[in-house]
Design a protein around this motif. Structure first.
Motif, PDB file in Angstrom:
ATOM      1  N   ARG A  54       0.827  -1.207   0.000  1.00  9.37           N
ATOM      2  CA  ARG A  54       0.000   0.000   0.000  1.00  9.37           C
ATOM      3  C   ARG A  54       0.861   1.257   0.000  1.00  9.37           C
ATOM      4  NH1 ARG A  54      -3.479   1.181   3.972  1.00  9.37           N
ATOM      5  NH2 ARG A  54      -5.043   1.950   2.510  1.00  9.37           N
ATOM      6  N   SER A  55       1.925   1.259   0.805  1.00  6.06           N
ATOM      7  CA  SER A  55       2.798   2.429   0.889  1.00  6.06           C
ATOM      8  C   SER A  55       3.504   2.695  -0.432  1.00  6.06           C
ATOM      9  CB  SER A  55       3.824   2.238   2.011  1.00  6.06           C
ATOM     10  OG  SER A  55       3.177   2.159   3.259  1.00  6.06           O
ATOM     11  N   ALA A  56       3.980   1.616  -1.070  1.00  2.00           N
ATOM     12  CA  ALA A  56       4.676   1.781  -2.348  1.00  2.00           C
ATOM     13  C   ALA A  56       3.720   2.306  -3.416  1.00  2.00           C
ATOM     14  CB  ALA A  56       5.296   0.450  -2.780  1.00  2.00           C
ATOM     15  N   ILE A  57       2.516   1.765  -3.473  1.00  6.43           N
ATOM     16  CA  ILE A  57       1.548   2.211  -4.477  1.00  6.43           C
ATOM     17  C   ILE A  57       1.135   3.661  -4.217  1.00  6.43           C
ATOM     18  CG2 ILE A  57      -0.743   1.832  -5.468  1.00  6.43           C
ATOM     19  CD1 ILE A  57      -0.347  -1.179  -4.816  1.00  6.43           C
ATOM     20  N   ILE A 107       9.000  -3.117  -5.012  1.00  4.40           N
ATOM     21  CA  ILE A 107       8.520  -3.327  -3.638  1.00  4.40           C
ATOM     22  C   ILE A 107       7.058  -3.747  -3.659  1.00  4.40           C
ATOM     23  CG2 ILE A 107       7.945  -2.138  -1.478  1.00  4.40           C
ATOM     24  CD1 ILE A 107      10.492  -0.427  -1.933  1.00  4.40           C
ATOM     25  N   ALA A 108       6.243  -3.017  -4.422  1.00  4.71           N
ATOM     26  CA  ALA A 108       4.814  -3.321  -4.492  1.00  4.71           C
ATOM     27  C   ALA A 108       4.573  -4.710  -5.059  1.00  4.71           C
ATOM     28  CB  ALA A 108       4.084  -2.270  -5.325  1.00  4.71           C
ATOM     29  N   GLU A 109       5.250  -5.040  -6.156  1.00  2.00           N
ATOM     30  CA  GLU A 109       5.033  -6.339  -6.796  1.00  2.00           C
ATOM     31  C   GLU A 109       5.471  -7.489  -5.893  1.00  2.00           C
ATOM     32  OE1 GLU A 109       7.178  -5.725 -10.428  1.00  2.00           O
ATOM     33  OE2 GLU A 109       5.449  -4.766 -11.404  1.00  2.00           O
ATOM     34  N   THR A 110       6.609  -7.338  -5.225  1.00  2.00           N
ATOM     35  CA  THR A 110       7.096  -8.379  -4.325  1.00  2.00           C
ATOM     36  C   THR A 110       6.143  -8.584  -3.151  1.00  2.00           C
ATOM     37  OG1 THR A 110       9.377  -7.884  -4.932  1.00  2.00           O
ATOM     38  CG2 THR A 110       9.036  -9.088  -2.870  1.00  2.00           C
ATOM     39  N   ALA A 111       5.687  -7.480  -2.565  1.00  2.04           N
ATOM     40  CA  ALA A 111       4.764  -7.581  -1.432  1.00  2.04           C
ATOM     41  C   ALA A 111       3.427  -8.191  -1.860  1.00  2.04           C
ATOM     42  CB  ALA A 111       4.546  -6.202  -0.804  1.00  2.04           C
ATOM     43  N   ILE A 112       2.943  -7.821  -3.037  1.00  8.91           N
ATOM     44  CA  ILE A 112       1.677  -8.377  -3.539  1.00  8.91           C
ATOM     45  C   ILE A 112       1.827  -9.872  -3.800  1.00  8.91           C
ATOM     46  CG2 ILE A 112       0.074  -8.352  -5.490  1.00  8.91           C
ATOM     47  CD1 ILE A 112       0.530  -5.249  -5.536  1.00  8.91           C
ATOM     48  N   ASP A 113       2.941 -10.279  -4.385  1.00 11.53           N
ATOM     49  CA  ASP A 113       3.188 -11.703  -4.609  1.00 11.53           C
ATOM     50  C   ASP A 113       3.208 -12.475  -3.287  1.00 11.53           C
ATOM     51  OD1 ASP A 113       3.302 -11.472  -7.373  1.00 11.53           O
ATOM     52  OD2 ASP A 113       5.498 -11.295  -7.421  1.00 11.53           O
ATOM     53  N   LEU A 114       3.736 -11.869  -2.243  1.00  9.98           N
ATOM     54  CA  LEU A 114       3.811 -12.503  -0.930  1.00  9.98           C
ATOM     55  C   LEU A 114       2.423 -12.722  -0.326  1.00  9.98           C
ATOM     56  CD1 LEU A 114       5.652 -13.534   1.340  1.00  9.98           C
ATOM     57  CD2 LEU A 114       5.769 -11.185   2.187  1.00  9.98           C
ATOM     58  N   LEU A 115       1.475 -11.861  -0.670  1.00 10.19           N
ATOM     59  CA  LEU A 115       0.132 -11.961  -0.094  1.00 10.19           C
ATOM     60  C   LEU A 115      -0.563 -13.274  -0.450  1.00 10.19           C
ATOM     61  CD1 LEU A 115      -1.099  -8.295  -0.595  1.00 10.19           C
ATOM     62  CD2 LEU A 115      -0.386  -9.390   1.536  1.00 10.19           C
ATOM     63  N   VAL A 116      -0.184 -13.897  -1.561  1.00  6.95           N
ATOM     64  CA  VAL A 116      -0.782 -15.181  -1.944  1.00  6.95           C
ATOM     65  C   VAL A 116      -0.538 -16.216  -0.844  1.00  6.95           C
ATOM     66  CG1 VAL A 116      -0.708 -17.070  -3.621  1.00  6.95           C
ATOM     67  CG2 VAL A 116      -0.612 -14.709  -4.404  1.00  6.95           C
ATOM     68  N   SER A 117       0.639 -16.176  -0.221  1.00 12.20           N
ATOM     69  CA  SER A 117       0.971 -17.147   0.820  1.00 12.20           C
ATOM     70  C   SER A 117       0.126 -16.973   2.080  1.00 12.20           C
ATOM     71  CB  SER A 117       2.456 -17.085   1.166  1.00 12.20           C
ATOM     72  OG  SER A 117       2.781 -15.844   1.744  1.00 12.20           O
ATOM     73  N   LEU A 162      -1.414  -2.172 -11.884  1.00 11.31           N
ATOM     74  CA  LEU A 162      -0.141  -1.468 -11.699  1.00 11.31           C
ATOM     75  C   LEU A 162       0.596  -1.318 -13.025  1.00 11.31           C
ATOM     76  CD1 LEU A 162       1.390  -2.834  -8.375  1.00 11.31           C
ATOM     77  CD2 LEU A 162       0.582  -0.527  -8.853  1.00 11.31           C
ATOM     78  N   ASP A 163       0.569  -2.368 -13.834  1.00 11.15           N
ATOM     79  CA  ASP A 163       1.195  -2.289 -15.173  1.00 11.15           C
ATOM     80  C   ASP A 163       0.538  -1.223 -16.023  1.00 11.15           C
ATOM     81  OD1 ASP A 163       3.053  -4.248 -14.594  1.00 11.15           O
ATOM     82  OD2 ASP A 163       1.888  -5.862 -15.530  1.00 11.15           O
ATOM     83  N   ALA A 164      -0.790  -1.154 -15.968  1.00  8.85           N
ATOM     84  CA  ALA A 164      -1.524  -0.135 -16.741  1.00  8.85           C
ATOM     85  C   ALA A 164      -1.169   1.267 -16.245  1.00  8.85           C
ATOM     86  CB  ALA A 164      -3.022  -0.376 -16.643  1.00  8.85           C
ATOM     87  N   ALA A 165      -1.058   1.416 -14.933  1.00 11.31           N
ATOM     88  CA  ALA A 165      -0.693   2.724 -14.377  1.00 11.31           C
ATOM     89  C   ALA A 165       0.719   3.120 -14.814  1.00 11.31           C
ATOM     90  CB  ALA A 165      -0.786   2.686 -12.854  1.00 11.31           C
ATOM     91  N   ARG A 166       1.620   2.153 -14.782  1.00 10.83           N
ATOM     92  CA  ARG A 166       3.005   2.440 -15.199  1.00 10.83           C
ATOM     93  C   ARG A 166       3.046   2.842 -16.682  1.00 10.83           C
ATOM     94  NH1 ARG A 166       8.430  -1.084 -14.299  1.00 10.83           N
ATOM     95  NH2 ARG A 166       9.817   0.477 -15.141  1.00 10.83           N
ATOM     96  N   ALA A 167       2.256   2.172 -17.499  1.00 11.66           N
ATOM     97  CA  ALA A 167       2.205   2.516 -18.926  1.00 11.66           C
ATOM     98  C   ALA A 167       1.736   3.943 -19.122  1.00 11.66           C
ATOM     99  CB  ALA A 167       1.319   1.535 -19.677  1.00 11.66           C
ATOM    100  N   LYS A 168       0.740   4.363 -18.344  1.00 12.04           N
ATOM    101  CA  LYS A 168       0.269   5.759 -18.449  1.00 12.04           C
ATOM    102  C   LYS A 168       1.309   6.722 -17.924  1.00 12.04           C
ATOM    103  CE  LYS A 168      -4.617   5.357 -18.782  1.00 12.04           C
ATOM    104  NZ  LYS A 168      -5.882   5.989 -18.530  1.00 12.04           N
ATOM    105  N   ASP A 169       2.056   6.287 -16.903  1.00 13.20           N
ATOM    106  CA  ASP A 169       3.075   7.140 -16.315  1.00 13.20           C
ATOM    107  C   ASP A 169       4.272   7.298 -17.251  1.00 13.20           C
ATOM    108  OD1 ASP A 169       3.832   8.792 -14.265  1.00 13.20           O
ATOM    109  OD2 ASP A 169       4.487   7.195 -12.926  1.00 13.20           O
TER     110      ASP A 169
END
Length: 98
Positions: A13-16, A64-74, A89-96
């Protein structure tokens, strides 16, 4: 929610939120905020607070965001819902980038 789960969620959340604050365009900022709202929705809006804005590069924040999100599956969070957040997040990065 276990402490490790809460920490991973807070980190994502903080990274996003930092990405949204630093976005180059209003549209990109809105896309990051949508991803944050979707992440909160996956936790039924029971979420830890956001730490102060992180002062890292955009690539580091995305990592950071992607790693933390991947961890949430566990922790039992639905993998498909988390894939949606990552896609947002990918769509947001593309716009950015544009």
């Amino acid at each position: 929610m276990l402490l490790a789960h809460a920490l991973a969620l807070a980190e994502a959340r903080s990274a996003i939120a930092s990405l949204a604050d630093r976005a180059h365009t209003r549209d990109a900022s809105l896309e990051y905020e949508r991803a944050l709202l979707q992440l909160d929705w996956t936790h039924h809006d029971v979420t830890p607070g956001i730490t102060p804005a992180l002062d890292d590069s955009r690539d580091v924040l995305l990592g950071i965001a992607e790693t933390a999100i991947d961890l949430l599956v566990s922790f039992g969070v639905d993998a498909l819902e988390l894939e949606l957040v990552l896609s947002m997040l990918d769509a947001a990065r593309a716009k950015d980038d544009g």
